[in-house]
Design a protein around this motif. Structure first.
Motif, PDB file in Angstrom:
ATOM      1  N   GLU A  23       0.816  -1.208   0.000  1.00  9.39           N
ATOM      2  CA  GLU A  23       0.000   0.000   0.000  1.00  9.39           C
ATOM      3  C   GLU A  23       0.850   1.258   0.000  1.00  9.39           C
ATOM      4  O   GLU A  23       0.371   2.331  -0.306  1.00  9.39           O
ATOM      5  N   ARG A  24       2.115   1.137   0.334  1.00  4.98           N
ATOM      6  CA  ARG A  24       3.001   2.292   0.372  1.00  4.98           C
ATOM      7  C   ARG A  24       3.370   2.768  -1.036  1.00  4.98           C
ATOM      8  O   ARG A  24       3.770   3.901  -1.241  1.00  4.98           O
ATOM      9  N   GLY A  45       1.087  14.358   1.056  1.00  4.31           N
ATOM     10  CA  GLY A  45       1.854  14.433   2.290  1.00  4.31           C
ATOM     11  C   GLY A  45       3.349  14.273   2.137  1.00  4.31           C
ATOM     12  O   GLY A  45       4.074  14.229   3.127  1.00  4.31           O
ATOM     13  N   VAL A  46       3.852  14.179   0.907  1.00  6.07           N
ATOM     14  CA  VAL A  46       5.285  14.022   0.679  1.00  6.07           C
ATOM     15  C   VAL A  46       5.900  15.402   0.439  1.00  6.07           C
ATOM     16  O   VAL A  46       5.378  16.195  -0.343  1.00  6.07           O
ATOM     17  N   ASP A  47       7.004  15.679   1.116  1.00  4.04           N
ATOM     18  CA  ASP A  47       7.719  16.934   0.932  1.00  4.04           C
ATOM     19  C   ASP A  47       8.429  16.915  -0.426  1.00  4.04           C
ATOM     20  O   ASP A  47       9.051  15.912  -0.791  1.00  4.04           O
ATOM     21  N   ARG A  48       8.313  17.998  -1.167  1.00  3.45           N
ATOM     22  CA  ARG A  48       8.898  18.081  -2.511  1.00  3.45           C
ATOM     23  C   ARG A  48      10.403  17.792  -2.505  1.00  3.45           C
ATOM     24  O   ARG A  48      10.933  17.186  -3.428  1.00  3.45           O
ATOM     25  N   GLN A  67       7.574  11.432   5.735  1.00  3.61           N
ATOM     26  CA  GLN A  67       7.968  11.480   7.143  1.00  3.61           C
ATOM     27  C   GLN A  67       6.755  11.245   8.037  1.00  3.61           C
ATOM     28  O   GLN A  67       5.640  11.611   7.689  1.00  3.61           O
ATOM     29  N   PRO A  68       6.976  10.665   9.225  1.00  2.00           N
ATOM     30  CA  PRO A  68       5.862  10.531  10.167  1.00  2.00           C
ATOM     31  C   PRO A  68       5.407  11.895  10.672  1.00  2.00           C
ATOM     32  O   PRO A  68       6.171  12.859  10.654  1.00  2.00           O
ATOM     33  N   PHE A  96      -1.764   6.899   8.579  1.00  2.00           N
ATOM     34  CA  PHE A  96      -0.899   7.514   7.587  1.00  2.00           C
ATOM     35  C   PHE A  96       0.236   6.559   7.239  1.00  2.00           C
ATOM     36  O   PHE A  96       0.842   5.960   8.122  1.00  2.00           O
ATOM     37  N   ARG A  97       0.525   6.425   5.969  1.00  2.00           N
ATOM     38  CA  ARG A  97       1.627   5.593   5.509  1.00  2.00           C
ATOM     39  C   ARG A  97       2.902   6.428   5.535  1.00  2.00           C
ATOM     40  O   ARG A  97       2.938   7.524   4.967  1.00  2.00           O
TER      41      ARG A  97
END
Length: 144
Positions: A23-24, A45-48, A67-68, A96-97
């Motif tokens: 699922e990730r 939710g991923v930082d560029r 990141q968590p 959250f993954r």
């Protein structure tokens, strides 16, 4: 003699680990036109700055890290912490993954690596890769 048996619960634990890793991997779209390929990935939710895109002659490799989230106790400002706040707050649920992943795409035609373009907006990474006219095959004249 010792007989080792795997319990059904061990099998369920392994299955849960495999499903969570699968699922990730983000959902993707690949679109081909006469002149280019477009790859779109969902990356909410991923930082560029954690996104890495690499290209070879016929493939794209995209990797990123999510990141968590910040724990509850770090989000409470010290001025608001009073007698009513719980210093031992625990996160009860997180769906959250998080973690790192890598995904690669191989194409039928070579890519023009000098004309790669990538943009990231609203959680969608879009990569446009022009097809290359550079041919690596060579014709050889056969003499008698």
């Amino acid at each position: 003699m010792i007989t080792l048996r795997t319990s059904p619960f061990d099998l369920l634990d392994r299955l849960e680990q495999q499903v969570s890793q699968a699922e990730r991997v983000p959902a993707a779209e690949v679109i081909e036109t006469e002149a280019s390929y477009t790859v779109r990935l969902e990356l909410p939710g991923v930082d560029r700055d954690s996104i890495d895109v690499k290209a070879t002659d016929r493939s794209l490799v995209i990797s990123a890290e999510r990141q968590p989230t910040i724990p509850v106790e770090e989000t409470t400002p010290p001025a608001e912490a009073g007698a009513d706040s719980n210093a031992n707050a625990q996160q009860l649920l997180s769906e959250f993954r998080t973690g790192t992943w890598s995904r690669s795409f191989r194409f039928a035609k070579p890519l023009d690596r000098d004309q790669l373009e990538a943009s990231y907006r609203d959680g969608i990474l879009e990569i446009k890769a022009a097809k290359s006219d550079n041919r690596t095959s060579v014709s050889v004249k056969v003499e008698s």
